[in-house]
Design an enzyme around this catalytic site. Structure first.
Site, short mmCIF file in Angstrom:
data_model
loop_
_atom_site.label_atom_id
_atom_site.label_comp_id
_atom_site.label_asym_id
_atom_site.label_seq_id
_atom_site.Cartn_x
_atom_site.Cartn_y
_atom_site.Cartn_z
N SER A 575 32.95 -47.87 -33.48
CA SER A 575 32.34 -46.73 -34.27
C SER A 575 31.16 -46.87 -34.60
O SER A 575 30.25 -46.86 -33.75
CB SER A 575 33.87 -46.78 -35.39
OG SER A 575 32.93 -45.78 -36.57
N ASP A 650 39.57 -37.35 -31.14
CA ASP A 650 38.46 -38.15 -32.03
C ASP A 650 38.57 -37.80 -33.31
O ASP A 650 37.42 -36.68 -32.94
CB ASP A 650 38.06 -39.46 -31.54
CG ASP A 650 37.59 -40.15 -32.70
OD1 ASP A 650 37.41 -39.49 -33.74
OD2 ASP A 650 36.74 -41.25 -32.26
N HIS A 682 40.44 -42.08 -33.16
CA HIS A 682 39.42 -42.66 -33.39
C HIS A 682 39.56 -44.40 -33.34
O HIS A 682 38.82 -45.07 -32.89
CB HIS A 682 38.52 -43.05 -34.92
CG HIS A 682 37.68 -43.33 -35.44
ND1 HIS A 682 36.69 -43.26 -34.46
CD2 HIS A 682 37.02 -44.62 -35.79
CE1 HIS A 682 35.55 -43.81 -34.61
NE2 HIS A 682 35.70 -44.47 -35.67
#
Length: 705
Positions: A575, A650, A682
């Protein structure tokens, strides 16, 4: 002769002990961190209302009741509930106390009550597609969403009532708004008595649809989500106020901008008003407002402004049930502190003046506010209380990470905590902080495994700022050898990778990787959480710039050790950490040899408006910042081996980020590796997480030679 024999026997003993230690497998490390090796805990703890009694679960299937000054007793097995109510609960799911004799359980969409005295109860089955189930404070009613509408029903008997009936799917009620930013974790807010229900409603008509591919159908199907990217049209939020008695709804809309955010919703104790913060879309200006329950604005109580951002994350708390005067959390003086206001907006006093970060308000009653904060070390989570006169007391003197539950009278505290050298301790304390009952002291379940102890340090950045680091070495570490390095990075706002807790915030796979002959290193750079405004806001309009600089200072620190092979430094993150991985690989291609970036942001113009605009402003307002921080504009510098990973479903960092970077690298003729995880969101969870970590770590080992 005897002395020689003793030395020989001691040598044999310690050799046997050392050889008896086991190797941790990667599979054990990934799947066992929160199962096999998770320290014993007191699970399902809850105070029983208005009594100095508590309950917890023994092996999830037996309910235990204890008294602060007395004994504990097993009182109920889940099999008894199943038999009495004809349900099939395999544990006490979601247990709450309705009163001193009645518990409420919820498993999936089955809700039951059970009275321990009468051995009887009720059962209701909510609709199969009911989501976001939220009980009122008395556990008499439960609200829930179905698709884009909001409903509620009685827990005692099934009578479903529709709060909203919008046929337009763009009008969404009862769900979280602002993509759960600014402390927003729910969309349903019961009043104290349960007579009224506040809820978010958002109009997403102008928000662009974003397609996610579902490959489980033949042919594949595109599912669209609403995804407002930075600078693009966003949702328009309202707050509905529904009266159960009158079956009427009033609405509150933003007063200072149609796309402003409505956050931090709370009911006053007398249910006459709702307090909330209206946040400008720019997130540089907030208005803390008092509304009547008919939806009219009673008063703007106060405002806050900042050149970077103002980010309210906690609703008003009320130290007394008999007064609407409230406590507000603000970082206006550089750290989150507590400010005591009258219901008319008069600042009565600043209750705390701490130079450290408040984390959460745990309880507020009887003229006192209990809150967790870091204290002097940002690695800790400690419990404090302060009264409305401003007298503050530290209640947990043991350093570490404390998770607490204060009973309704404020007399007793359940405290469960760990630290660098403490797996877990659970105690009950008086409100003074004095321990009165020790419930559990866990053992180290990893004691028989070959693991080294993490080293926690503080180093100075090039401009003199303290940065915390964690280093994990191989168990058989030899300072005369040279070791490659894996830097694990996150680096983004609100996150803190290094804490004074069991494992020190690390994942067990890091210890496995260390034993493959690596030094595993993590540094919490500026911009990351729990350090205050000066430390965190420096990243504004230039994400990745100061963070990269701090990570390089970490590399300089590592290079001072003779055992570090600076020609073999790898980096991995997910991320924001994926963004940092790409940034480090491309901005410092001669330092970082291998990188694995999972779910990375690659260009902030593709990211959601609520988060992206807070830190970067809009692409129109900050064209230079967006161009400078985009990985697409740095891709030509890539030299090392880079593996990009993404979940194909995602909804947070959409795949456009990764695919755009892959396309850019292809256009540049630069080789890159890419691995999708079909239908994962995600992150990659469940059994596939073992596959993920094997993919990540094998890639690093194979390419960092």
């Amino acid at each position: 002769m005897n002395k020689l024999f003793i030395i020989l026997m001691l040598s044999v003993f310690f050799t046997t002990q050392a050889s008896a230690q086991k190797d941790l497998t990667l599979e054990e490390a990934v799947s066992g961190q929160y199962q096999q090796f998770y320290p014993d805990h007191v699970f399902g703890f809850g105070w029983i209302e208005n009594l100095n009694k508590y309950s917890y679960l023994k092996q999830y299937q037996t309910l235990v009741i204890g008294e602060v000054g007395g004994e504990e007793k097993e009182v109920l097995k889940i099999s008894e509930v199943n038999e009495a109510l004809d349900v099939k609960f395999n544990y006490f799911a979601g247990i709450k106390w309705k009163d001193e004799n009645t518990i409420v359980l919820k498993l999936q969409n089955t809700v039951v009550t059970y009275n321990l005295k009468t051995k009887k109860g009720t059962k209701i089955e909510l609709p199969e597609n009911a989501e976001r189930t939220t009980f009122d404070h008395q556990y008499n009613n439960i609200a829930y969403t179905i698709d884009n509408n909001l409903y509620y029903t009685s827990v005692a008997q099934y009578n479903q009532f529709a709060v909203t009936e919008n046929e337009d799917k763009n009008i969404v009620s009862g769900q979280e708004i602002a993509r759960s930013e600014m402390g927003i974790t729910q969309g349903i807010f019961w009043s104290p008595t349960g007579n009224s229900l506040a809820f978010y409603q958002k109009d997403e008509s102008k928000v662009h649809d974003y397609p996610l591919l579902d490959i489980t159908q033949t042919p594949g199907k595109l599912n669209s989500i609403k995804y407002p990217m930075t600078g693009q049209p966003s949702e328009k939020a309202k707050l509905g106020i529904f009266s159960l008695k009158n079956n009427t709804t009033a609405f509150i809309a933003a007063k200072n901008g149609a796309e402003n955010y409505l956050t931090n919703v709370s009911w006053t104790p007398d249910e006459q008003f709702i307090l909330l913060a209206e946040v400008a879309r720019s997130q540089k200006h907030i208005w803390v407002q008092k509304y009547k329950t008919d939806g009219t604005l009673a008063k703007t109580l106060f405002e806050e402004k900042k050149d970077t951002w103002v980010e309210p994350e906690k609703p008003a708390h009320f130290p007394s049930k008999n007064s609407n005067d409230f406590v507000w959390v603000s970082e206006r003086d550089g750290f989150d502190n507590l400010y005591y206001y009258s219901i008319d907006g008069e600042l009565k006093s600043q209750l705390t003046t701490n130079k450290f970060m408040l984390k959460d308000i745990v309880a507020a009653h009887h003229g006192e506010v209990f809150f967790t904060a870091t204290g002097e070390s940002p690695l800790n989570t400690l419990l404090y209380k302060v009264n409305t006169k401003g007298k503050q007391v530290l209640l947990t003197k043991e350093e570490g990470t404390h998770s607490v539950d204060v009973n309704c009278t404020g007399e007793y505290i359940f405290d469960q905590y760990s630290a660098h050298d403490i797996p877990n301790i659970a105690v009950i304390r008086k409100a003074s902080g004095k321990e009165v009952k020790r419930m559990l002291e866990a053992e180290n379940k990893l004691a028989d495994y070959k693991l080294s102890e993490a080293e926690i340090k503080s180093i100075k950045s090039r401009d003199g700022v303290d940065l915390y680091t964690r280093m994990i070495k191989p168990k058989n570490f030899d300072a005369s050898k040279k070791y490659p390095v894996l830097i694990y990075v996150y680096g983004g706002p609100h996150a803190q990778m290094i804490t004074n807790s069991w494992y020190d915030g690390a994942s067990l796979w890091m210890h496995w990787m260390a034993n493959q002959g690596y030094v595993i290193f993590t540094l919490d750079n500026r911009g990351s959480g729990n350090r205050g405004v000066e430390f965190e806001h420096i990243i504004h309009r230039n994400l990745g710039v100061i963070e990269h600089q701090d990570q390089l200072d970490g590399v300089d620190y590592l290079s001072g050790f003779d055992f570090i092979d600076t020609s073999r430094i790898a980096v991995h993150g997910w991320s924001y950490g994926g963004y940092m991985t790409g940034t480090m690989m491309m901005k410092s291609p001669n330092i970082f040899k291998v990188g694995v970036a999972g779910g990375p942001v690659t260009d902030w113009k593709y990211y959601e408006a609520m988060y992206g605009e807070r830190y970067m402003d809009t692409p129109e307002e900050n064209k230079e910042g967006y161009e400078k921080t985009s990985l697409l504009n740095q891709a030509e510098n890539l030299k090392g081996d880079l593996l990009l990973i993404h979940g194909t479903s995602d909804p947070v960092v959409v795949m456009q980020h990764n695919l755009s970077l892959v396309k850019k690298l292809v256009d540049l003729g630069i080789q890159v590796d890419f691995f999708p995880y079909p239908m994962h969101e995600h992150n990659v969870g469940g059994k596939d997480r073992i596959h993920l970590m094997r993919k990540v770590l094998d890639y690093i080992i194979d390419n960092n030679k």
